[in-house]
Write a protein that holds these residues in place. Structure first.
Motif, PDB file in Angstrom:
ATOM      1  N   GLU A  28      -3.074  16.544  -3.877  1.00 35.88           N
ATOM      2  CA  GLU A  28      -3.917  17.432  -4.414  1.00 35.88           C
ATOM      3  C   GLU A  28      -5.373  17.181  -3.853  1.00 35.88           C
ATOM      4  O   GLU A  28      -6.026  18.125  -3.619  1.00 35.88           O
ATOM      5  CB  GLU A  28      -3.627  17.527  -5.831  1.00 35.88           C
ATOM      6  N   LYS A  29      -5.771  15.754  -4.151  1.00 37.83           N
ATOM      7  CA  LYS A  29      -7.164  15.400  -4.107  1.00 37.83           C
ATOM      8  C   LYS A  29      -7.667  15.445  -2.606  1.00 37.83           C
ATOM      9  O   LYS A  29      -8.794  15.828  -2.318  1.00 37.83           O
ATOM     10  CB  LYS A  29      -7.253  14.091  -4.875  1.00 37.83           C
ATOM     11  N   TRP A  55       1.013  -1.246  -0.008  1.00 36.92           N
ATOM     12  CA  TRP A  55       0.001  -0.043   0.027  1.00 36.92           C
ATOM     13  C   TRP A  55       0.848   1.210  -0.037  1.00 36.92           C
ATOM     14  O   TRP A  55       0.739   2.261  -0.864  1.00 36.92           O
ATOM     15  CB  TRP A  55      -0.841  -0.132   1.409  1.00 36.92           C
ATOM     16  N   LEU A 108       2.296   1.881  -3.262  1.00 37.89           N
ATOM     17  CA  LEU A 108       1.421   2.532  -4.359  1.00 37.89           C
ATOM     18  C   LEU A 108       1.200   4.050  -3.912  1.00 37.89           C
ATOM     19  O   LEU A 108       1.173   4.848  -4.841  1.00 37.89           O
ATOM     20  CB  LEU A 108       0.214   1.751  -4.330  1.00 37.89           C
ATOM     21  N   LEU A 109       1.019   4.214  -2.605  1.00 37.64           N
ATOM     22  CA  LEU A 109       0.715   5.648  -2.248  1.00 37.64           C
ATOM     23  C   LEU A 109       2.139   6.495  -2.984  1.00 37.64           C
ATOM     24  O   LEU A 109       1.791   7.599  -3.456  1.00 37.64           O
ATOM     25  CB  LEU A 109       0.790   5.815  -0.794  1.00 37.64           C
ATOM     26  N   ASN A 110       3.285   5.968  -2.552  1.00 36.43           N
ATOM     27  CA  ASN A 110       4.564   6.810  -3.072  1.00 36.43           C
ATOM     28  C   ASN A 110       4.411   7.007  -4.702  1.00 36.43           C
ATOM     29  O   ASN A 110       4.948   8.033  -4.948  1.00 36.43           O
ATOM     30  CB  ASN A 110       5.737   6.220  -2.631  1.00 36.43           C
ATOM     31  N   SER A 111       3.811   6.039  -5.382  1.00 39.64           N
ATOM     32  CA  SER A 111       3.784   5.984  -6.635  1.00 39.64           C
ATOM     33  C   SER A 111       2.931   7.292  -7.275  1.00 39.64           C
ATOM     34  O   SER A 111       2.950   7.773  -8.480  1.00 39.64           O
ATOM     35  CB  SER A 111       3.575   4.795  -7.483  1.00 39.64           C
ATOM     36  N   ASP A 112       1.833   7.561  -6.507  1.00 39.56           N
ATOM     37  CA  ASP A 112       0.797   8.532  -7.039  1.00 39.56           C
ATOM     38  C   ASP A 112       0.724   9.652  -5.748  1.00 39.56           C
ATOM     39  O   ASP A 112      -0.349  10.098  -5.627  1.00 39.56           O
ATOM     40  CB  ASP A 112      -0.474   7.835  -6.991  1.00 39.56           C
ATOM     41  N   ILE A 113       1.526  10.040  -5.173  1.00 38.30           N
ATOM     42  CA  ILE A 113       1.861  10.745  -3.848  1.00 38.30           C
ATOM     43  C   ILE A 113       1.384  12.221  -4.400  1.00 38.30           C
ATOM     44  O   ILE A 113       0.355  12.980  -3.653  1.00 38.30           O
ATOM     45  CB  ILE A 113       3.010  10.928  -3.416  1.00 38.30           C
ATOM     46  N   GLN A 114       1.560  12.833  -5.677  1.00 37.58           N
ATOM     47  CA  GLN A 114       1.244  14.284  -5.647  1.00 37.58           C
ATOM     48  C   GLN A 114      -0.088  14.217  -6.177  1.00 37.58           C
ATOM     49  O   GLN A 114      -0.918  15.321  -5.675  1.00 37.58           O
ATOM     50  CB  GLN A 114       2.015  14.709  -7.224  1.00 37.58           C
ATOM     51  N   ASN A 115      -0.764  13.281  -6.742  1.00 33.65           N
ATOM     52  CA  ASN A 115      -2.407  13.544  -6.878  1.00 33.65           C
ATOM     53  C   ASN A 115      -2.802  13.236  -5.747  1.00 33.65           C
ATOM     54  O   ASN A 115      -4.010  13.813  -5.321  1.00 33.65           O
ATOM     55  CB  ASN A 115      -2.849  12.179  -7.917  1.00 33.65           C
ATOM     56  N   ARG A 116      -2.584  12.463  -4.747  1.00 31.24           N
ATOM     57  CA  ARG A 116      -3.252  12.118  -3.586  1.00 31.24           C
ATOM     58  C   ARG A 116      -3.128  13.373  -2.769  1.00 31.24           C
ATOM     59  O   ARG A 116      -4.142  13.762  -1.998  1.00 31.24           O
ATOM     60  CB  ARG A 116      -2.546  10.786  -2.703  1.00 31.24           C
TER      61      ARG A 116
END
Length: 648
Positions: free
Chosen positions: A320-321, A307, A310-318
């Protein structure tokens, strides 16, 4: 009560009073400051004089509230009071102000009692929460910890240092623990809403006092659309990747920043640092014994290593959202320019090289965006928001103006933003501000496993340490406060690092030796107690045996007495029987004598002889004699009594 405690108590009451005055008004000058000054003027008139210097009124305010109000604010408030009077009041009070040095005032008379009920209630509330805290501290064996007033005062000084740029925090504060105060706040938040409401009032009063004492110009307008650059740790806290108690305060902070019109940003260098922190947690992942705070937070939330990847791979979007924080990049040319700053090398002496460069680039970028001298905190349109108190202190010491910093701590910003609209943001500020104080205190006092391991790794890199010494070091450092461990981490000279480590090892060794002595003394004492108990048991056994012997002897005597009593009773019965027999014999003998007398000596002897031959005749003679002598019934009674005695 010593003078220091009395002053703290006075200021605590003042904090409550100042906060209570905001309940009915939005204008801090007219609804809070002016009533404070009016009450002091009334007090001065009643107890001192009807004229005096501005400094005299300043002393009266200190005496009443423990608040040090600058003379310039005294001047402003007296002018507002004079202006607020009606024509009738002006004639009645005749307040005259002189702006010539030394500034002075005089009046005919002045009485102001509008808020006495509020002040008395504020005193009761302040005394109540202090008394409840003392009971809590005593219950938790913390009787030597500072007063609750000192805890609130500490925050007020920190806030004042932000507003003025002056360092008001005492360095000895490092040796003072406020963990008990934080635990008390946590306890009353959950179980005593009445006390928590008082704590919120104290927090608000501390903010107002900071405005009051530090000449904050309340008329200065805020810049619109402020931009806040959020530091790595606050982002991690808001994502619930730090200690559990830090999550909600971080989210509340971001909420207030946006609700007051601010824009949330994360710099590219901060995003890189964030990724570095997460990658370190992934690399050091341990499901059973987490060595990083992120690792520990994931396990607490039942999240695994996959988990986190996966968080680190999409950290910028997470970010911002979920948090509304948008990425902003520092232009490459500016970044290269900032990297040549001497601040980086200076800060590297206090922080890790990578973190020092990031922090300096962040606040230099804020300085660049401001692009002008900032005379008031309200005019700060750009801020770098961080939890790092050491960075704030360093930035304050290295600002170009030595006054307004580019770095702001969360609780400072909360105290500042309340000024934007005191009535609108009142409840949010009290809730978020107190939560941040609680979170900050826990963070300063309770060391994380990551902080402990970081220090231990630093020691290992500076000197060789045996396994036994490592155990002692780990035991000792785990008992230190987080703020003290952070101080140890700032030590760069190998000799200094070694000295500190050896002191900690020695401290743990001495504590172990002391514990051994205490255990040995306790064992010896237990043995003495066992011997004493055995001796007492023997004494008790002997005494019991003696008692039993005496009981047996007593029972035997009782039995002997019972036998004597039985024998005595038997003798008495025999004696009674003997007497009855003798009485019976006597009665029979008497009857025979009576009959003989009648037969041989009475006047009826001849008749008796005549009738002797006839038994019937004898009976008739006897009845006739008894009848003649009126003794018939006496004779019958005699026979009855003889019959009864015989039956007995």
């Amino acid at each position: 009560m010593n003078n220091n405690n009395k002053t703290n108590s006075t200021r605590l009451s003042a904090f409550c009073f100042l906060a209570s005055l905001t309940e009915t008004g939005r204008d801090l000058y007219n609804d809070v400051y002016v009533p404070i000054c009016k009450r002091a003027l009334s007090y001065y008139c009643a107890h001192k004089s009807k004229s005096g210097l501005y400094t005299d009124l300043q002393k009266a305010i200190i005496e009443l509230y423990g608040i040090i109000v600058p003379e310039s604010i005294i001047s402003l408030l007296l002018k507002r009071i004079q202006k607020s009077f009606s024509a009738k009041e002006k004639e009645k009070y005749s307040l005259i102000l002189s702006e010539r040095t030394p500034k002075s005032f005089q009046f005919n008379d002045f009485v102001f009692t509008d808020h006495e009920d509020k002040y008395r209630r504020s005193q009761r509330d302040a005394n109540l929460i202090e008394a409840e805290f003392c009971q809590f501290a005593s219950k938790n064996d913390q009787v030597l910890c500072p007063t609750f007033a000192s805890f609130i005062e500490k925050y007020q000084k920190r806030l004042s240092s932000f507003f003025t740029g002056n360092d008001l925090i005492n360095g000895s504060d490092l040796d003072v623990s406020y963990l008990c105060h934080a635990n008390f706040l946590k306890e009353i938040e959950q179980n005593r809403n009445d006390l928590y409401k008082i704590a919120e009032q104290l927090y608000l009063g501390a903010i107002i006092t900071s405005y009051f004492e530090n000449e904050i110009d309340l008329d200065v307008k805020f810049e619109s659309g402020e931009t806040y650059y959020i530091d790595t740790q606050i982002i991690l806290q808001a994502l619930d990747l730090q200690a559990e108690y830090e999550t909600n305060p971080a989210k509340e902070l971001l909420s207030i920043l946006t609700n007051t019109g601010g824009k949330l940003r994360i710099l590219g260098i901060t995003l890189n640092e964030l990724g570095h922190q997460i990658e370190k947690a992934i690399y050091k992942w341990d499901s059973k014994n987490p060595r990083t705070i992120i690792n520990d937070a994931c396990l607490r939330n039942k999240k695994g290593k996959e988990w986190l990847i996966l968080l680190n791979s999409d950290i910028q979007n997470r970010i911002e959202k979920e948090l509304g924080v948008i990425l902003e990049l520092i232009p490459a040319a500016l970044k290269e320019k900032f990297k040549n700053s001497t601040d980086i090398k200076e800060l590297q002496k206090q922080r890790f090289k990578y973190s020092a460069e990031h922090d300096v680039l962040a606040y230099l970028y804020v300085r660049h965006l401001r692009d002008k001298y900032i005379s008031s905190v309200q005019k700060g349109k750009h801020w770098f928001v961080t939890n790092n108190g050491n960075l704030f202190k360093y930035n304050k010491e290295h600002t170009t103006t030595k006054k307004i910093t580019e770095v702001a701590l969360p609780d400072y910003l909360i105290g500042l933003l309340w000024l934007k609209d005191p009535s609108k943001y009142l409840d949010k500020v009290k809730k978020a501000g107190l939560s941040l104080i609680l979170s900050t205190t826990f963070k300063e006092e309770i060391p994380s496993q990551e902080l402990i391991y970081t220090y231990e790794e630093k020691v290992k890199s500076n000197q060789e340490i045996t396994d036994e010494q490592y155990v002692f070091l780990h035991t000792s450092i785990a008992k230190e406060s987080a703020k003290r461990i952070e101080k140890y981490l700032l030590e760069e000279e190998p000799e200094k690092v070694e000295q500190t480590a050896l002191k900690l090892i020695k401290k743990a060794t001495e504590q172990q030796e002391l514990q051994k002595k205490q255990v040995s003394a306790m064992d010896a004492r237990m043995k003495e107690l066992e011997k004493l108990i055995a001796s007492k048991d023997k004494e008790i056994g002997d005494a019991k045996q003696k008692i039993d012997d005496k009981l047996i002897e007593g029972n035997k005597k009782i039995q002997d007495k019972d036998s004597e009593i039985d024998k005595y009773k038997s003798d008495i019965i025999k004696e009674k029987r003997k007497r009855k027999f003798m009485l019976y014999l006597f009665s029979i003998s008497l009857s025979f004598l009576f009959i003989g007398w009648i037969v041989f000596y009475s006047s009826f002897s001849n008749e008796f002889k005549t009738l002797w031959t006839s038994s019937v005749g004898i009976v008739i003679i006897i009845i006739d004699i008894i009848a003649k002598k009126s003794g018939l019934w006496s004779f019958i009674s005699l026979l009855i009594n003889l019959f009864k005695h015989k039956r007995k």
